[in-house]
Scaffold this active site. Structure first.
Site, PDB file in Angstrom:
ATOM      1  N   ASN A  53      -8.041  50.670  23.306  1.00  0.00           N
ATOM      2  CA  ASN A  53      -6.704  51.227  23.500  1.00  0.00           C
ATOM      3  C   ASN A  53      -5.592  50.608  22.649  1.00  0.00           C
ATOM      4  O   ASN A  53      -4.565  51.259  22.443  1.00  0.00           O
ATOM      5  CB  ASN A  53      -6.306  51.088  24.969  1.00  0.00           C
ATOM      6  CG  ASN A  53      -7.272  51.804  25.884  1.00  0.00           C
ATOM      7  OD1 ASN A  53      -7.474  52.996  25.773  1.00  0.00           O
ATOM      8  ND2 ASN A  53      -7.892  51.061  26.790  1.00  0.00           N
ATOM      9  N   TYR A  54      -5.771  49.374  22.188  1.00  0.00           N
ATOM     10  CA  TYR A  54      -4.645  48.697  21.550  1.00  0.00           C
ATOM     11  C   TYR A  54      -4.876  48.241  20.114  1.00  0.00           C
ATOM     12  O   TYR A  54      -3.932  48.117  19.355  1.00  0.00           O
ATOM     13  CB  TYR A  54      -4.214  47.499  22.411  1.00  0.00           C
ATOM     14  CG  TYR A  54      -3.719  47.921  23.769  1.00  0.00           C
ATOM     15  CD1 TYR A  54      -2.511  48.592  23.908  1.00  0.00           C
ATOM     16  CD2 TYR A  54      -4.467  47.692  24.916  1.00  0.00           C
ATOM     17  CE1 TYR A  54      -2.058  49.008  25.151  1.00  0.00           C
ATOM     18  CE2 TYR A  54      -4.029  48.106  26.161  1.00  0.00           C
ATOM     19  CZ  TYR A  54      -2.818  48.768  26.269  1.00  0.00           C
ATOM     20  OH  TYR A  54      -2.376  49.190  27.501  1.00  0.00           O
ATOM     21  N   ILE A  55      -6.106  47.958  19.733  1.00  0.00           N
ATOM     22  CA  ILE A  55      -6.379  47.540  18.352  1.00  0.00           C
ATOM     23  C   ILE A  55      -6.671  48.785  17.520  1.00  0.00           C
ATOM     24  O   ILE A  55      -7.553  49.576  17.871  1.00  0.00           O
ATOM     25  CB  ILE A  55      -7.563  46.559  18.294  1.00  0.00           C
ATOM     26  CG1 ILE A  55      -7.208  45.256  19.013  1.00  0.00           C
ATOM     27  CG2 ILE A  55      -7.969  46.275  16.860  1.00  0.00           C
ATOM     28  CD1 ILE A  55      -8.377  44.290  19.150  1.00  0.00           C
TER      29      ILE A  55
ATOM     30  N   SER B 214      -2.709  45.073  17.428  1.00  0.00           N
ATOM     31  CA  SER B 214      -3.218  45.463  16.103  1.00  0.00           C
ATOM     32  C   SER B 214      -2.773  44.493  15.010  1.00  0.00           C
ATOM     33  O   SER B 214      -3.572  44.099  14.158  1.00  0.00           O
ATOM     34  CB  SER B 214      -2.746  46.882  15.762  1.00  0.00           C
ATOM     35  OG  SER B 214      -3.312  47.824  16.640  1.00  0.00           O
TER      36      SER B 214
END
EC number: 5.6.2.1
Length: 912
Positions: free
Chosen positions: A867-869, A661
């Site tokens: 899932n991650y940003i 992110s």
């Protein structure tokens, strides 16, 4: 820092080869002397990804991986198709929770390897004509550029962390001063106030014997501050809407209106007790798969070329294998065959075995003598018949199915209607697994109601189990978010029925995950400084922990959990790496090769800090050998306990979310999006997403169909260029003088459009036209039949197909005369010039798409984006640069991230 004692080590490790508890300065010096004089490569980025290749010329650690290798996938040749039918990663299904306290399985794993060229093996080249935004400032390789970019982002992170802590400290100080000022009574003499303060009276002075609380949201994430600030306004607006509506519809009560109002949990005040997930819960349980329908008497399993009769339970298991003969990657896998056959023989033993047509027992002991062909043909004929049914029949069946499933699709969660995600109990079949799972082919047994535990509210009606059955148990745990659960037989994992991805509970979990990553921004510089210092610690446990943190932070390795190897696949993460999983090449190159998450092979070569390389060499020091732990004085739980000392709730997996992110945030801020069209904005965003995936190690293998997809896109691109040339020729037909005016080169056919390709493309266009007409004719007849009208006669179809003959004749004439007659009503040169401009735009957009796909072939964009940003970064980009959110999020993701889309609103200034 205190080290972990030997007593803290797991029993298995305490009994194995442990590293010395302390590291003497002499040992450190000895390791330095053994170092190569070769110049180290810049650390911080993966320098090579791909299959294992013998490193004859390199001084590679002889202990290369003993882990099983993942099979390579080759592209499958397909007929030319000009339509882009590739699947979007965004539409992949959300992973289901497999087991308590375990990570969810992602449909697109970032532990998959990337194949790149090595030793003369050349991969398909990118299309040069579609390249854009190339850096012309220097000729450094991509790896060096990205490594430098990553280093700059880490410096920015350290600077930002210090700024946040300074701002927080100032905010707290200002709040404290304000509290002191408010405590002083307006009519109290100033001298008394000063006297009380000088006597050391606390700033938070008691009022009427009660200590006054100092309220400050300075420690709250930015999004929460905005939420708190806007909650009153939105609550007032909602109240006004309810009041106005109630005036118009007197028949509706305020309670009914409130229930219909959308629940905006991101605007609601935070619960005091976050562990309580619900107060009331009602649902209708789970939907079991239909019972097995026995095969017709004419369809048999054959053994040694003779049909055999089976008990219905054994026959069902035989159909599991027989119905999937088309899935060659499974049924031709020796491990899959072995596991299936072992289970099949057990079923035969329990059900009386197989019998021949004469009633005599048949001893089935050789898998190769089994013939499932008749079973496969039976199920294929059923499938083909279903596909061939009229649309009206399919529609009616779907409506009936939806009606049957409707009671299970929703539940009442605290009085709100929430969608249930996976209410269907998985049918029995053969376990496939991902990667090289050792239990692939094992029989998944039918789940019975007696295995299912129901979780429901105390006052709610417990759903009825199927007739003649009972639930295993019924409980009322309002701290759990699952509705039902059971244990499957293959891996012993627990399966849970959860709410859908767009539900309040799942949305809140996502929100907390990203807020936790935002909070890590405050501490990242101290954490990195501490583990960098501990890389040289004399305490072995501290040095191992620091090295593991370095690898997790810099290369996105998963922490890893200890497993019961008898029941689970031998997959590992950073803390559970074995001696054979890491190979070292002087001076600072590390090769990882192991089975990672989902039994997918993780292979990566990275450059590291020299001290990290030296530490890994020390952790592999003799007498350690294959099977021994590298981090023998560290466990995942110990690592997470240490991380929680920096920040409540901080674990190793938060680093993946934070790094993705924060990196995406910095990349998006520097995008040159002025004066670019929509397609270019989308590509710029995807380029940032790609860099995040590379820097954070979210990779995948090149898909089997990638080459075929790229060929389709290339043909589509040629098709657009061919049509553009036809427009030019139509202009020339209208005004022959244009050839002299614009030059003969303007009207020449593209060099890559050979006469052979043109002829093939013309045939495709003729066939496409014919297919469209036939499908339209069939649809018209289906509609007429549904409306009770007579079908159109075949002569109507022949009449419509005349257009195809005319098109075929037109192409023949064009090829012969090299002239193209103008098309359309009232054709003019100006109209064709406009059409050429539009065609140029289409060509440009498709070229961007081709470049995008080529760049993404080895990178898992979906893994990062889903899932991650932080999804709010994508929403802000969409709002700021006027790009429809549909270009980045599919319908499924828009539902999942509704909280992000609506909480950011029209504010383009939100930052991670």
């Amino acid at each position: 820092m205190s080290s972990s004692s030997d007593d803290d080590m797991p029993l298995a490790r305490a009994n194995g080869k442990l590293s010395a508890s302390r590291i003497s300065p002499a040992t450190d010096r000895k390791m330095d002397k053994s170092a190569s004089k070769a110049r180290p490569a810049p650390p911080g980025l993966s320098i090579r990804n791909g299959p294992v290749i013998e490193e004859d010329a390199m001084d590679v650690d002889s202990t290369t991986s003993g882990a099983s290798k993942r099979k390579s996938r080759t592209s499958i040749g397909q007929a030319v198709n000009y339509k882009d039918q590739s699947d979007s990663e965004d539409n992949a299904p959300m992973a289901k929770r497999q087991k308590p306290n375990r990570k969810q399985v992602q449909s697109d794993s970032d532990d998959e390897p990337i194949a790149k060229k090595k030793n003369g093996v050349k991969l398909p080249p990118s299309i040069k004509d579609t390249e854009m935004d190339e850096s012309s400032d220097d000729d450094r390789p991509l790896g060096a550029k990205l490594a430098q970019k990553k280093a700059n982002i880490e410096k920015a992170a350290a600077k930002e962390a210090k700024a946040i802590r300074t701002a927080d400290a100032k905010a707290k100080k200002a709040a404290s001063k304000k509290a002191i000022k408010e405590e002083s009574s307006d009519d109290e003499p100033l001298t008394k106030t000063r006297k009380r303060q000088s006597n050391g009276t606390s700033a938070a002075k008691k009022t009427n014997g009660v200590k006054k609380e100092v309220d400050s949201d300075s420690d709250a994430p930015i999004a929460k501050k905005k939420t708190a600030a806007s909650a009153k306004g939105k609550a007032t607006a909602n109240a006004k809407r309810v009041a106005v509506k109630s005036e118009k519809e007197d028949s509706k009560s305020a309670a009914e209106e409130e229930e219909e109002e959308e629940y905006r949990w991101w605007d609601a005040p935070k619960k005091e007790d976050d562990s309580i997930k619900w107060n009331t819960l009602e649902h209708n349980g789970v939907l079991f798969p239909p019972e097995y329908e026995p095969l017709p008497k004419t369809v048999k399993l054959y053994y040694d070329r003779k049909p055999v009769n089976l008990d219905v339970r054994a026959e069902e298991v035989a159909t599991f294998f027989g119905s999937m003969l088309h899935s060659t990657q499974n049924v031709e896998n020796p491990v899959f065959q072995k596991n299936f056959f072992n289970d099949f023989k057990e079923i035969l033993k329990d059900t009386g075995g197989a019998k021949g047509s004469d009633g005599k027992a048949v001893d089935i002991k050789d898998f190769k003598k089994l013939d499932f062909t008749k079973i496969f043909e039976h199920y294929k004929s059923i499938s083909d018949a279903k596909k061939a049914r009229p649309a009206a029949e399919k529609k009616a069946e779907k409506a009936e199915k939806d009606k049957f499933e409707a009671p299970f699709m929703y539940c009442k969660w605290d009085g709100r209607k929430e969608k249930v995600g996976n209410f269907r109990v998985e049918p029995p079949g053969l376990f496939r697994g991902r990667g090289e799972h050792p239990k692939t082919g094992t029989v998944k047994k039918r789940v019975m109601p007696e295995q299912v535990t129901i979780n429901i509210g105390k006052d709610a009606k417990v759903p009825e189990p199927p007739a003649g059955h009972n639930w295993k148990a019924v409980q009322h745990d309002n701290k759990a978010t699952w509705l039902a659960m059971w244990q499957e037989n293959v891996n012993g994992n627990y399966k849970y029925v959860m709410l859908a991805a767009n539900s309040t509970v799942k949305g809140q979990a996502d929100y907390k995950k990203f807020e936790k990553a935002r909070e890590l921004k405050k501490h990242i510089d101290r954490i990195r400084a501490d583990y960098t210092k501990d890389l040289r610690s004399e305490v072995m446990a501290d040095r191992q922990r620091a090295t593991a943190m370095y690898l997790i932070d810099r290369f996105a390795l998963r922490a890893g959990n200890e497993k019961d190897t008898e029941n689970e696949a031998e997959t590992v993460g950073c803390c559970s790496l074995k001696y054979e999983h890491v190979a070292l090449v002087e001076p600072n190159k590390v090769i990882f090769d192991f089975l990672g998450k989902d039994s997918i092979r993780f292979y990566n070569e990275v450059t590291v800090e020299r001290q990290v390389f030296k530490n890994l060499k020390m952790f592999k020091k003799h007498p350690k050998e294959n099977g021994d732990d590298i981090f023998d004085r560290l466990t995942t739980s110990q690592l997470n306990k240490h991380l929680s000392s920096y920040m409540a709730g901080l674990t190793a997996k938060v680093f993946r979310t934070y790094n993705a992110s924060f990196t995406m945030s910095k990349l998006l801020q520097k995008l040159p999006v002025e004066d670019v069209n929509l397609a270019e904005k989308i590509k710029l965003y995807n380029d940032c997403n790609r860099e995040v995936a590379i820097l954070c190690n979210h990779k995948r293998s090149v898909g089997a169909g990638h080459e075929a997809t790229m060929e389709k896109l290339a043909d589509r691109l040629k098709g657009l260029k061919y049509q553009k040339w036809r427009y030019k020729m139509m202009m020339l037909n209208l005004e022959p003088k244009l050839k002299k005016k614009k030059g003969a080169e303007f009207f020449e056919l593209d060099k890559d459009l050979t006469p052979e390709w043109v002829e093939q493309h013309q045939q495709f266009l003729v066939q496409e036209q014919e297919t469209k007409i036939q499908k339209k004719f069939e649809k018209d007849n289906e509609k007429r039949e549904a409306d009770g009208e007579t079908k159109l006669p075949e002569k109507e179809l022949k009449e419509r197909l005349k257009v195809v003959k005319e098109l075929e004749a037109k192409f023949k004439k064009e090829n012969k005369t090299n002239k193209v007659e103008p098309e359309g009503k009232g054709p003019t040169v100006e109209k064709f010039e406009q059409l050429i401009e539009k065609q140029d735009e289409r060509i440009r957009n498709l070229e961007l798409q081709v470049a995008d796909r080529e760049g993404n072939k080895e990178v898992a964009l979906g893994t990062s984006k889903i899932n991650y940003i932080d999804p709010r970064l994508t929403v802000v980009f969409s709002k700021k640069f006027n790009v429809p959110i549909e270009k980045f999020f599919s319908k499924t993701l828009r539902d999942k991230f509704k909280w992000a889309i609506e909480s950011v609103g029209d504010d383009p200034t939100w930052e991670f």
